[in-house]
Design a protein around this motif. Sequence first.
Motif, short mmCIF file in Angstrom:
data_model
loop_
_atom_site.label_atom_id
_atom_site.label_comp_id
_atom_site.label_asym_id
_atom_site.label_seq_id
_atom_site.Cartn_x
_atom_site.Cartn_y
_atom_site.Cartn_z
N SER A 21 0.67 -0.96 0.00
CA SER A 21 -0.16 0.53 -0.02
C SER A 21 1.03 1.19 -0.13
CB SER A 21 -0.65 0.01 1.51
OG SER A 21 -1.63 0.88 0.98
N ASP A 22 0.58 2.10 -0.61
CA ASP A 22 1.13 3.07 -0.77
C ASP A 22 0.48 4.30 -0.67
OD1 ASP A 22 2.47 6.02 -1.41
OD2 ASP A 22 3.11 5.18 -3.53
N HIS A 23 0.59 4.79 0.86
CA HIS A 23 -0.12 5.99 2.09
C HIS A 23 0.12 7.16 1.07
CE1 HIS A 23 3.73 5.51 4.22
NE2 HIS A 23 3.05 6.85 4.08
N ARG A 24 0.82 7.22 0.76
CA ARG A 24 1.29 8.87 0.37
C ARG A 24 0.12 9.56 -0.35
NH1 ARG A 24 7.14 7.93 -2.82
NH2 ARG A 24 5.12 6.51 -3.19
N PRO A 25 -0.21 11.21 0.17
CA PRO A 25 -0.71 11.69 -1.22
C PRO A 25 -0.88 11.57 -2.34
CG PRO A 25 -0.25 13.50 0.63
CD PRO A 25 0.66 11.77 0.82
N GLY A 26 -1.94 11.00 -3.68
CA GLY A 26 -1.74 10.71 -4.28
C GLY A 26 -2.12 9.27 -5.26
N GLY A 27 -1.24 8.49 -3.66
CA GLY A 27 -0.88 7.14 -3.88
C GLY A 27 -1.79 6.26 -3.73
N ASN A 28 -0.98 5.38 -5.23
CA ASN A 28 -1.84 4.16 -4.60
C ASN A 28 -2.35 2.94 -3.64
OD1 ASN A 28 -4.37 1.05 -5.56
ND2 ASN A 28 -3.09 1.24 -7.62
N ARG A 29 -3.19 3.37 -2.79
CA ARG A 29 -4.13 1.82 -1.53
C ARG A 29 -3.30 0.22 -2.36
NH1 ARG A 29 -8.56 2.66 1.51
NH2 ARG A 29 -7.53 1.93 3.10
N PHE A 30 -3.87 0.20 -3.48
CA PHE A 30 -3.43 -1.19 -3.47
C PHE A 30 -2.75 -1.26 -4.65
CE2 PHE A 30 -7.85 -1.04 -2.11
CZ PHE A 30 -8.10 -1.90 -1.27
N ALA A 31 -1.01 -1.06 -4.37
CA ALA A 31 0.37 -0.59 -5.47
C ALA A 31 0.69 -1.87 -5.75
CB ALA A 31 0.90 -0.07 -4.27
N GLY A 32 0.14 -3.11 -5.92
CA GLY A 32 0.61 -4.51 -6.42
C GLY A 32 1.08 -5.56 -5.25
N ILE A 33 1.58 -6.77 -5.59
CA ILE A 33 1.62 -7.15 -5.31
C ILE A 33 2.92 -7.78 -4.62
CG2 ILE A 33 1.58 -10.37 -5.07
CD1 ILE A 33 -0.94 -8.71 -4.70
N VAL A 34 3.43 -8.00 -3.41
CA VAL A 34 4.95 -7.94 -3.20
C VAL A 34 5.91 -9.43 -2.90
CG1 VAL A 34 5.56 -5.91 -3.61
CG2 VAL A 34 4.68 -6.59 -1.14
N LEU A 35 6.77 -10.11 -3.05
CA LEU A 35 7.73 -11.30 -3.13
C LEU A 35 8.37 -11.00 -2.04
CD1 LEU A 35 6.92 -14.63 -2.64
CD2 LEU A 35 8.04 -14.31 -4.69
N THR A 36 8.82 -11.54 -0.74
CA THR A 36 9.80 -11.73 0.19
C THR A 36 10.28 -13.34 1.22
OG1 THR A 36 9.38 -9.02 0.82
CG2 THR A 36 10.79 -10.06 2.13
N GLU A 37 11.29 -13.25 0.37
CA GLU A 37 11.29 -14.97 0.93
C GLU A 37 12.30 -15.04 2.09
OE1 GLU A 37 14.99 -18.59 0.32
OE2 GLU A 37 14.98 -17.04 -0.35
N LEU A 38 11.62 -15.59 3.84
CA LEU A 38 11.68 -15.35 4.83
C LEU A 38 12.52 -16.51 5.56
CD1 LEU A 38 7.95 -14.78 5.97
CD2 LEU A 38 10.02 -12.86 5.69
N ASP A 39 13.91 -16.09 6.13
CA ASP A 39 14.60 -17.23 6.91
C ASP A 39 13.49 -18.35 7.53
OD1 ASP A 39 15.46 -18.69 9.50
OD2 ASP A 39 17.00 -18.31 7.86
N ARG A 40 13.65 -19.60 7.73
CA ARG A 40 12.52 -20.58 7.66
C ARG A 40 12.35 -20.40 9.31
NH1 ARG A 40 9.73 -24.36 5.71
NH2 ARG A 40 9.79 -26.08 7.43
N GLU A 41 13.63 -20.04 9.73
CA GLU A 41 13.57 -20.10 11.72
C GLU A 41 13.64 -18.35 11.66
OE1 GLU A 41 14.02 -22.86 13.08
OE2 GLU A 41 14.14 -24.48 11.50
N THR A 42 14.39 -17.25 11.71
CA THR A 42 14.14 -16.25 12.44
C THR A 42 12.95 -15.58 11.91
OG1 THR A 42 15.60 -15.69 10.86
CG2 THR A 42 16.45 -16.89 12.27
N LEU A 43 12.36 -15.95 10.99
CA LEU A 43 11.23 -15.06 10.04
C LEU A 43 12.38 -13.61 9.38
CD1 LEU A 43 8.76 -16.54 11.98
CD2 LEU A 43 9.26 -17.06 10.24
N ARG A 44 13.10 -13.77 9.64
CA ARG A 44 14.09 -12.42 9.63
C ARG A 44 13.61 -12.67 7.70
NH1 ARG A 44 13.76 -7.81 12.39
NH2 ARG A 44 15.86 -7.77 10.85
#
Length: 538
Positions: free
Chosen positions: A145-168
């Motif tokens: 979500s892009d909360h800035r004035p004029g931004g798109n609250r639904f600004a796309g789909i993102v993917l992040t890998e997480l460490d399975r143990e720490t979830l970082r």
Amino acid sequence: MTVAANPVIRGFAPDPSLIRVDEWYYVATSSFEWFPTIPVHRSRDLAHWEYAGHVSGAAPGDSLAGTPDSGGIWAPSLSWDGERFWVVYAIVRSVGSRHFDLDTYISTATHVDGEWTAPRRVASHGFDPALFHHKGRLWLLNMQSDHRPGGNRFAGIVLTELDRETLRPLGETHLLLQHDRLIEGPKLLVRDGWYYLVLAEGGTGFEHGARVARSHSLTGPYELDQLPLLTTRDDPKVLLQKAGHAELVQTPTGEWFLSHLAARPLHTEHGMRCPLGRETAVQAVVWDTDGWPRLRQGGWHPAVEVEVPTVADPADRPSPVRDGGAVHAEGALTWPWSTLRAAPDPSWADTAARPGWIRLRGRQGPESLWDQSLLAQRITEHRAEVEVTVEARPRTFGESAGLTLRYNTASYLSLDLTWAEPEGEPQRGQQWRGEGRTVLSLLEHDEEGARQVAVVDVEAGVPVVLGASVEGAEARFWYVREGVRTPVGPPLDFSRLSDDHGSKLRFTGAFAGIHAQDLVAAEFTADFGGFRLGCMPG
């Protein structure tokens, strides 16, 4: 074959996340400000479902106190890594603002009805997260979500890998897809060398739908299917409206099905309204020659009846979820009872003080976001009847107890046993003089405020049976006098208790329940017995 009659989980059960573990299917649904948090149902055949537990402890501190209406736990996503159940979800603290002020959490368990790990916060780009387990690695999907004035609250789909143990987070966050139409609720699966991204599209109202994109690479770029997988936005006559928020699952024999939310609208003079909320449905899916998923019946409209595989031994099939509440043998108030923003506690909901009864200690009023003494159950059909016996001795206008039909703090109907001034005396707050009447007060509340619809005198200290009947968009309240049901007030508009009434975002459904309040001392108690909620299909 067995026929699944949609919705398969009826009443408030939105945003279903469907998985299969061996021979069982599991669905987790949103709970928003209600407890138990993240209900989970299970089935052997996709047609017959039973409550299987909930994600206990999903709200840190076991509290959602102060959470706004339709805030709280949004769109949980359930998954299985071969050893454990995982659930990821967002707790949304602001509704309708530029900032959703949310936190994303992950919890795990070996059994859905067992002990879940304490929730751990992870990268919180937006709501509707999901996990993708692939080749021993763990990936977090989300919308941003892009909360800035004029931004798109639904600004796309993102993917992040997480460490399975720490979830970082591991490495960078990848932008998978942006689209002109609102997209959210991403789910990933792999089939025939393609990564398929299943998306909720168009918002969760009557414009809702499901859309699919795919790529040969996990991190994209993703090609969007030109046709929707599922939607009813083009035809208001379809029986299951708002269809969308889908997730695909494969049966042990290789067939494909999807879960999705849908709503059964009432067609009123104010337009379509859905007081039952958004419900859980299933559809059969096939793959076309180009490798895109399509509904088996063709087109993109959901079917009310869907053929699903029959399990080998019908005796192993769970019974359907049924209406009606009960007090657990040990005295705990369990499903289908629900409470607001915290689990029931014996300090205010006591089943031991009077066996067979529920004693509620009054606390804050029905518009509080904090400490309401309310026990309620989902209304699952457009025809319903609820009744309960209440015994109490209110001595001030701040003390009341009774029966309520409720959507949220802005929309409810209630018939309460309370105190009122002597006949003809104005409201001057002089209840401490000891004079006054015991009355039944019928209140109607919407976004414009509360209105007292009717007042009926009753005998002080005597148990009284209260009831309400729902027929489509109409609710009628009554009490029993000398063995006869006696109406209280005129018919009221039940359709206001819906996602579609008012100007604010609404995402839950209508409940019937019992409540008590004591705005001064928080000591007044009321006893409730014989609660019965019957919901009649058709």
